[in-house]
Design an enzyme around this catalytic site. Structure first.
Site: not given
Ligand code: FE
Length: 212
Positions: A113, A116-118
């Site tokens: 991602c 961000c941090s999906c």
């Protein structure tokens, strides 16, 4: 005036620390609860560890193992991963759509991602720290082969690497190739060979020998 400028400079740097606002809040909360004797930080670590390495990724591993033994399920996964995964009761938040990307001898899939941090946490649990780190997020796209080699995965030059950028709306699950020599293995045994990293694409499934 230069003094003032210096203060301002320091101020900028102060905000450029390694905690996000959320992380700082969590840290503060943990400190207060620990000081009041309400929580044991070691217990929290144990719970997080469990979600990171056991409960979460085991769901994904069962999805992969089922795809290896059941061609109809594999087809369903390709067509509509959200539905196929939900049929095993591993459902995420509303609006989270899943897509399964299948490794083949020619193509290796890698998930990142960049924004961000999906992460597909309904099947993989909590993301590892490196998944959220800026170096992985940027370099997975620019130099996927280099990143994979740092994970100890050296793919043949002829293997194409496809990088999938997750979003809040669409999360990816890599279906690694079934290891050789696993013909007589049960679905449960096969699931043992499916690592978290193999479902992100920074690894491959363990070899059959891992169970011996
Ligand atoms: Fe994200």
């Amino acid at each position: 005036m230069s003094e003032h400028h210096h203060d301002h400079h320091d101020h900028d740097h102060h905000h450029d620390n390694h905690f996000t606002d959320m992380e700082a809040r969590v840290k503060a909360l943990e400190t207060v609860l620990t000081e009041k004797g309400l929580i044991d930080p070691a217990a929290i670590d144990a719970i997080v560890e469990t979600y990171e390495t056991k409960i979460g990724p085991r769901n994904g591993a069962r999805v992969v193992a089922k795809a290896w033994v059941d061609p109809d399920f594999a087809e369903w996964l390709k067509r509509d991963a959200t539905e196929a995964i939900a049929s095993l009761s591993y459902t995420g938040r509303q609006g989270e759509h899943m897509r399964a990307v299948f490794n083949t001898p020619d193509t290796h899939n890698l998930v990142v991602c960049t924004l961000c941090s999906c992460y597909p946490w309904s099947v993989l649990g909590l993301p590892p720290v490196w998944y959220k780190a800026p170096p992985y997020r940027s370099r997975a796209v620019i130099d996927p082969r280099g990143v994979l080699s740092e994970f100890g995965l050296a793919l043949p030059e002829t293997t194409r690497i496809r990088v999938w950028d997750s979003t809040a709306e669409l999360r990816y699950l890599v279906i690694p190739e079934r290891p050789a020599g696993t013909d007589g293995f049960s679905e449960e045994e096969l699931a043992e060979l499916v690592t978290r990293d193999s479902m992100i694409g920074t690894g491959i499934a363990l070899s059959a020998e891992a169970l011996r």
